[in-house]
Design a protein around this motif. Structure first.
Motif, PDB file in Angstrom:
ATOM      1  N   ARG A  44       0.836  -1.209   0.000  1.00 13.73           N
ATOM      2  CA  ARG A  44       0.000   0.000   0.000  1.00 13.73           C
ATOM      3  C   ARG A  44       0.866   1.253   0.000  1.00 13.73           C
ATOM      4  O   ARG A  44       2.046   1.223   0.385  1.00 13.73           O
ATOM      5  CB  ARG A  44      -0.973  -0.021   1.172  1.00 13.73           C
ATOM      6  N   ALA A  96       0.260   5.111   1.589  1.00 14.21           N
ATOM      7  CA  ALA A  96      -0.695   5.701   2.533  1.00 14.21           C
ATOM      8  C   ALA A  96      -0.345   7.162   2.834  1.00 14.21           C
ATOM      9  O   ALA A  96       0.135   7.480   3.916  1.00 14.21           O
ATOM     10  CB  ALA A  96      -0.699   4.862   3.812  1.00 14.21           C
ATOM     11  N   PRO A  97      -0.574   8.060   1.883  1.00 11.11           N
ATOM     12  CA  PRO A  97      -0.188   9.454   2.114  1.00 11.11           C
ATOM     13  C   PRO A  97      -1.134  10.169   3.092  1.00 11.11           C
ATOM     14  O   PRO A  97      -2.316   9.838   3.172  1.00 11.11           O
ATOM     15  CB  PRO A  97      -0.313  10.079   0.718  1.00 11.11           C
ATOM     16  N   GLU A 143      -4.539   8.814   4.690  1.00 10.30           N
ATOM     17  CA  GLU A 143      -4.380   8.841   6.146  1.00 10.30           C
ATOM     18  C   GLU A 143      -4.681  10.244   6.669  1.00 10.30           C
ATOM     19  O   GLU A 143      -3.768  11.055   6.897  1.00 10.30           O
ATOM     20  CB  GLU A 143      -2.967   8.381   6.520  1.00 10.30           C
ATOM     21  N   ARG A 182       8.155   1.899   2.607  1.00 13.19           N
ATOM     22  CA  ARG A 182       7.894   3.308   2.916  1.00 13.19           C
ATOM     23  C   ARG A 182       9.204   4.010   3.257  1.00 13.19           C
ATOM     24  O   ARG A 182      10.258   3.362   3.373  1.00 13.19           O
ATOM     25  CB  ARG A 182       6.906   3.400   4.077  1.00 13.19           C
ATOM     26  N   LEU A 219      10.118   6.850   8.631  1.00  6.90           N
ATOM     27  CA  LEU A 219       9.120   6.150   9.446  1.00  6.90           C
ATOM     28  C   LEU A 219       9.721   5.029  10.295  1.00  6.90           C
ATOM     29  O   LEU A 219       9.019   4.380  11.064  1.00  6.90           O
ATOM     30  CB  LEU A 219       7.983   5.637   8.552  1.00  6.90           C
TER      31      LEU A 219
END
Ligand code: GLU
Length: 292
Positions: A8, A10-11, A44, A187, A191
């Motif tokens: 995925r 997920a911005p 998000e 990602r 993170l």
């Protein structure tokens, strides 16, 4: 956990898509497609004070203009607050969380971290924090190697639900990745700092964590992440030269391509996370400074 690869992107819609986010979107897309998997986009937007619907629309338009299409309906976190409330209530029952009335000012003497406990009550406006833990988590990241989180859970108690009732990214991301049966997260390396807390939440809920892979962060000359905070420009929609430069930072050099779909198809074949091994930061080259 499902064995079918599900990845995925997920911005958080706090601004339009910039060059650094395009690199992250591509890495997750290429990894998913290389494994013949699904690639899912999720918005998000739990932080209602910073996220805007207009930015969600712009981000989705930009992804579509680069032919990065979600294989499933885009999930929007702000539509799922009842789900997050449900999982928070499980943590309350397990006494894994505590209410907290502390303010930023009262925490300044702890450098913004939260001590193990506080004398807060639920009779005043409060957030919900996850209790600290001595557990040390570790996993093997295909790009960053073995990562071990020794201090991450000891020294602070992250907020899972804020005083203003918004849920935190930490809780929402774990619940959603689990509910959407995501098997692989690819990602940005920024993170990594959030990873121990997420692994801890997986463990508290009794869920398997997805495979994690952190790609290098694209930085400016000061070594800072290209971000909305330091005024990264929105990228142009559907621009092949922009796409080729983003692929270049993923160690994919393509010449003689004429369309975006051709570039993506070749990039899927060429994607090799090993080529990025050990790299946490990549400085934007001079010729690309117009992206920031
Ligand atoms: N929403 C996060 C961000 O935009 C990314 C979350 C993740 O990939 O885990 O920074």
């Amino acid at each position: 956990m499902s064995t079918h690869y599900r990845g995925r992107f997920a911005p958080s819609p706090t601004g339009p898509l910039h060059f650094g986010s395009l690199v992250s979107a591509l890495a997750s897309y290429l990894d998913a497609k290389k494994h013949h998997g699904d690639w899912i986009v999720r918005i998000e937007d739990v932080d209602g004070t910073r996220c805007k619907t207009l930015f969600s629309e712009q981000i989705l338009n930009t992804l579509n203009s680069y032919q990065l299409f979600s294989d499933e309906t885009v999930r929007v976190q702000s539509n799922h607050t009842e789900t997050y409330e449900h999982y928070l209530s499980i943590l309350k029952t397990q006494e894994r969380v505590f209410p907290c009335n502390c303010t930023r000012q009262s925490l300044s003497k702890y450098q913004g971290f939260h001590p193990h406990q506080c004398n807060s009550t639920i009779n005043e406006p409060h957030s919900w924090r996850l209790k600290a833990s001595d557990i040390i988590y570790s996993y093997h990241d295909p790009i960053q190697g073995k990562l071990t989180f020794v201090e991450d859970l000891k020294n602070t108690c992250p907020i899972l639900k804020r005083k203003d009732d918004y849920f935190s990214y930490q809780l929402a991301v774990v619940v959603d990745d689990h509910q959407q049966s995501i098997t692989h997260l690819v990602r940005g390396a920024d993170l990594i700092d959030t990873t121990a807390q997420q692994l801890h939440l997986y463990s508290l809920f009794g869920w398997n964590a997805p495979n994690l892979c952190h790609i290098p962060l694209i930085t400016n000359n000061m070594g800072e992440k290209i971000s909305k905070q330091n005024h990264a420009k929105p990228i142009i929609n559907g621009d092949l030269p922009t796409l080729l430069r983003a692929l270049y930072y993923l160690k994919i050099d393509l010449d003689a391509v004429t369309t975006i779909s051709q570039a993506l198809n070749l990039a899927i074949q060429s994607w090799e996370p090993n080529k990025l091994k050990g790299i946490q930061h990549l400085r934007l080259e001079e010729q690309d400074h117009y992206f920031i």
